[in-house]
Design a protein around this motif. Structure first.
Motif, PDB file in Angstrom:
ATOM      1  N   UNK A 222      -1.770  49.216   7.355  1.00 53.74           N
ATOM      2  CA  UNK A 222      -1.847  47.760   7.506  1.00 53.74           C
ATOM      3  C   UNK A 222      -2.781  47.189   6.443  1.00 53.74           C
ATOM      4  N   UNK A 223      -2.348  46.103   5.793  1.00 57.96           N
ATOM      5  CA  UNK A 223      -3.165  45.449   4.773  1.00 57.96           C
ATOM      6  C   UNK A 223      -4.091  44.417   5.412  1.00 57.96           C
ATOM      7  N   UNK A 224      -5.318  44.330   4.839  1.00 60.66           N
ATOM      8  CA  UNK A 224      -6.317  43.391   5.338  1.00 60.66           C
ATOM      9  C   UNK A 224      -6.968  42.655   4.169  1.00 60.66           C
ATOM     10  N   UNK A 225      -7.414  41.440   4.442  1.00 64.31           N
ATOM     11  CA  UNK A 225      -8.168  40.654   3.460  1.00 64.31           C
ATOM     12  C   UNK A 225      -9.532  41.307   3.259  1.00 64.31           C
ATOM     13  N   UNK A 226     -10.017  41.323   2.025  1.00 70.39           N
ATOM     14  CA  UNK A 226     -11.339  41.864   1.737  1.00 70.39           C
ATOM     15  C   UNK A 226     -11.817  41.335   0.385  1.00 70.39           C
ATOM     16  N   UNK A 227     -13.131  41.095   0.279  1.00 65.94           N
ATOM     17  CA  UNK A 227     -13.712  40.760  -1.017  1.00 65.94           C
ATOM     18  C   UNK A 227     -13.740  42.021  -1.880  1.00 65.94           C
ATOM     19  N   UNK A 228     -13.624  41.853  -3.193  1.00 70.54           N
ATOM     20  CA  UNK A 228     -13.538  43.013  -4.082  1.00 70.54           C
ATOM     21  C   UNK A 228     -14.745  43.936  -3.941  1.00 70.54           C
ATOM     22  N   UNK A 229     -15.964  43.364  -3.984  1.00 69.88           N
ATOM     23  CA  UNK A 229     -17.149  44.219  -3.910  1.00 69.88           C
ATOM     24  C   UNK A 229     -17.227  44.951  -2.570  1.00 69.88           C
ATOM     25  N   UNK A 230     -16.920  44.227  -1.488  1.00 66.66           N
ATOM     26  CA  UNK A 230     -16.941  44.861  -0.168  1.00 66.66           C
ATOM     27  C   UNK A 230     -15.879  45.945  -0.078  1.00 66.66           C
ATOM     28  N   UNK A 231     -14.709  45.674  -0.630  1.00 67.63           N
ATOM     29  CA  UNK A 231     -13.640  46.660  -0.615  1.00 67.63           C
ATOM     30  C   UNK A 231     -14.020  47.943  -1.342  1.00 67.63           C
ATOM     31  N   UNK A 232     -14.731  47.803  -2.458  1.00 68.82           N
ATOM     32  CA  UNK A 232     -15.175  48.989  -3.195  1.00 68.82           C
ATOM     33  C   UNK A 232     -16.122  49.819  -2.337  1.00 68.82           C
TER      34      UNK A 232
ATOM     35  N   UNK B 255     -31.855  51.506  -7.170  1.00 69.54           N
ATOM     36  CA  UNK B 255     -30.862  51.758  -8.208  1.00 69.54           C
ATOM     37  C   UNK B 255     -29.464  51.721  -7.597  1.00 69.54           C
ATOM     38  N   UNK B 256     -28.577  50.978  -8.236  1.00 67.57           N
ATOM     39  CA  UNK B 256     -27.188  50.875  -7.779  1.00 67.57           C
ATOM     40  C   UNK B 256     -26.271  51.175  -8.956  1.00 67.57           C
ATOM     41  N   UNK B 257     -25.328  52.083  -8.766  1.00 64.16           N
ATOM     42  CA  UNK B 257     -24.397  52.402  -9.841  1.00 64.16           C
ATOM     43  C   UNK B 257     -23.669  51.140 -10.292  1.00 64.16           C
ATOM     44  N   UNK B 258     -23.543  50.991 -11.595  1.00 64.26           N
ATOM     45  CA  UNK B 258     -23.022  49.751 -12.170  1.00 64.26           C
ATOM     46  C   UNK B 258     -21.582  49.458 -11.745  1.00 64.26           C
ATOM     47  N   UNK B 259     -20.792  50.492 -11.508  1.00 63.70           N
ATOM     48  CA  UNK B 259     -19.393  50.247 -11.145  1.00 63.70           C
ATOM     49  C   UNK B 259     -19.234  49.787  -9.701  1.00 63.70           C
ATOM     50  N   UNK B 260     -20.328  49.752  -8.934  1.00 66.01           N
ATOM     51  CA  UNK B 260     -20.282  49.294  -7.546  1.00 66.01           C
ATOM     52  C   UNK B 260     -21.243  48.125  -7.364  1.00 66.01           C
ATOM     53  N   UNK B 261     -20.972  46.974  -7.968  1.00 62.70           N
ATOM     54  CA  UNK B 261     -21.891  45.835  -7.882  1.00 62.70           C
ATOM     55  C   UNK B 261     -22.092  45.383  -6.440  1.00 62.70           C
TER      56      UNK B 261
ATOM     57  N   UNK C 103     -30.782  46.961 -16.743  1.00 63.13           N
ATOM     58  CA  UNK C 103     -29.799  48.019 -16.961  1.00 63.13           C
ATOM     59  C   UNK C 103     -30.521  49.348 -17.046  1.00 63.13           C
ATOM     60  N   UNK C 104     -29.975  50.339 -16.345  1.00 60.38           N
ATOM     61  CA  UNK C 104     -30.571  51.660 -16.344  1.00 60.38           C
ATOM     62  C   UNK C 104     -30.151  52.468 -17.551  1.00 60.38           C
ATOM     63  N   UNK C 105     -30.398  53.748 -17.478  1.00 66.03           N
ATOM     64  CA  UNK C 105     -30.102  54.644 -18.592  1.00 66.03           C
ATOM     65  C   UNK C 105     -28.636  54.544 -18.983  1.00 66.03           C
ATOM     66  N   UNK C 106     -28.384  54.234 -20.242  1.00 61.40           N
ATOM     67  CA  UNK C 106     -27.028  54.077 -20.777  1.00 61.40           C
ATOM     68  C   UNK C 106     -26.233  53.049 -19.976  1.00 61.40           C
ATOM     69  N   UNK C 107     -26.940  52.075 -19.391  1.00 61.07           N
ATOM     70  CA  UNK C 107     -26.350  50.952 -18.639  1.00 61.07           C
ATOM     71  C   UNK C 107     -25.442  51.417 -17.505  1.00 61.07           C
ATOM     72  N   UNK C 108     -25.681  52.600 -16.945  1.00 62.42           N
ATOM     73  CA  UNK C 108     -24.844  53.090 -15.855  1.00 62.42           C
ATOM     74  C   UNK C 108     -25.364  52.681 -14.482  1.00 62.42           C
ATOM     75  N   UNK C 109     -26.548  52.103 -14.413  1.00 66.49           N
ATOM     76  CA  UNK C 109     -27.095  51.641 -13.148  1.00 66.49           C
ATOM     77  C   UNK C 109     -27.715  50.260 -13.317  1.00 66.49           C
ATOM     78  N   UNK C 110     -27.837  49.548 -12.205  1.00 66.89           N
ATOM     79  CA  UNK C 110     -28.636  48.333 -12.154  1.00 66.89           C
ATOM     80  C   UNK C 110     -29.860  48.643 -11.299  1.00 66.89           C
TER      81      UNK C 110
END
Length: 330
Positions: free
Chosen positions: A223-233, A262-268, A287-294
């Protein structure tokens, strides 16, 4: 106005205009950030306009509703930073009247610390961070009244009590046949959306709707549900038991309960979660090491755990820096 301008001039002038205008279309603001940067000799990288809006919202200057295509300036607030040794932050609207009051107070009786934003290459400069040093927190109510601001004992801690739990939204229609060429599925292993031909597996999907607006939906038990992109990630990360959040205590004496998140950049972080983290220091994440984290500074461990739990994350605690154990470098 021509020629390159300083960080303070760009960010402060833009915030003044937003404060006096009060509200408008989010799409117009994005265009305005880029056009003003070009007019003032600043070369912005792709999506720098959106990044400026996101950080300005996290800092408490503006509120943004992309679904309604609206922005509005946030009310001025004077608030204490958690465990920050007598520092309070002024955020929200910065009209000409408020700025005049700030200058008057700084000349006569208030210890003002102005910290200019140091943008990375291609970023649009943000407004200065305004910090007030105080000895007695009881004086902050009077100071806020003088500035024309609302006083909040600690906005970060108060907002953390309002953080929503990451859950799927209302049931939604699945992708239609006309969206097949734009259908993408989020792959945790690759940390991004990739094109797919079918939607026959549970997961996080996005596609272009009939009006070409991008829709994000999550599929659970068919079943499909509504979700915000960041929350869905974050829901997908939880489903795959993938952690993206870490916290490291500070090294100073008596500071073991305060640290860096520290939060991984691909998961804002979703908007409200990021505002909570940012208002712990009054500065945007670095930006963290090599901009991979915030990295978010001055975050109490209890607050970091609240943010993580609301996003179905298990917060990983990193080792305290060795240099300060016992006051000696080891």
């Amino acid at each position: 106005m021509t020629g390159p301008m300083s960080s303070t001039e760009f960010g402060g002038t833009l915030l003044r205009w937003l404060s006096e205008s009060r509200s408008g279309k989010a799409s117009a603001l994005r265009d305005g950030v880029r056009s003003q940067a070009q007019a003032w000799g600043l070369e912005l990288k792709e999506y720098a306009d959106w990044d400026w809006m996101r950080k300005a919202a996290a800092l408490g200057f503006i509120d943004v509703d992309l679904h309604a295509d609206r922005w509005s300036v946030a009310p001025p607030v004077l608030t204490r930073l958690p465990h920050a040794d007598g520092l309070a932050l002024l955020t929200g609207a910065r009209t000409a009247r408020i700025s005049t009051r700030v200058e008057e107070a700084a000349r006569e009786w208030m210890e003002l610390i102005t910290v200019p934003h140091q943008p990375e290459a291609g970023e649009a400069p943000l407004p200065d961070t305004l910090l007030f040093q105080y000895e007695d927190p009881r004086t902050l109510q009077e100071a806020a009244e003088f500035l024309g601001a609302r006083y909040l004992p600690c906005a970060a801690l108060q907002l953390s009590e309002l953080l929503p739990q990451a859950v799927v939204g209302a049931e939604s229609a699945p992708p239609g046949g006309s969206t097949a060429n734009t259908l993408e599925k989020y792959e945790v292993r690759l940390q991004r959306f990739i094109p797919v031909a079918r939607d026959d597996e549970d997961g996080l999907y996005r596609w272009r709707g009939a009006d070409y607006a991008r829709l994000t939906r999550i599929r659970r038990d068919g079943v499909f549900h509504v979700v915000e992109r960041q929350t869905g990630i974050y829901l997908e990360l939880a489903r795959h038991r993938t952690g993206v959040m870490r916290w490291r205590p500070e090294s100073g004496k008596g500071r073991a309960g305060i640290g860096r998140l520290f939060v991984d950049r691909y998961a804002p972080l979703p908007a409200l979660h990021e505002r909570v983290a940012v208002l712990c220091s009054g500065f945007p994440p670095s930006a963290g090491r090599q901009t991979q984290t915030r990295a978010y500074d001055n975050v109490p461990r209890t607050l970091a755990e609240t943010i993580a739990a609301s996003l179905q994350q298990n917060l990983e605690t990193m080792a305290r820096p060795v240099a300060a154990i016992g006051g000696r470098t080891k």
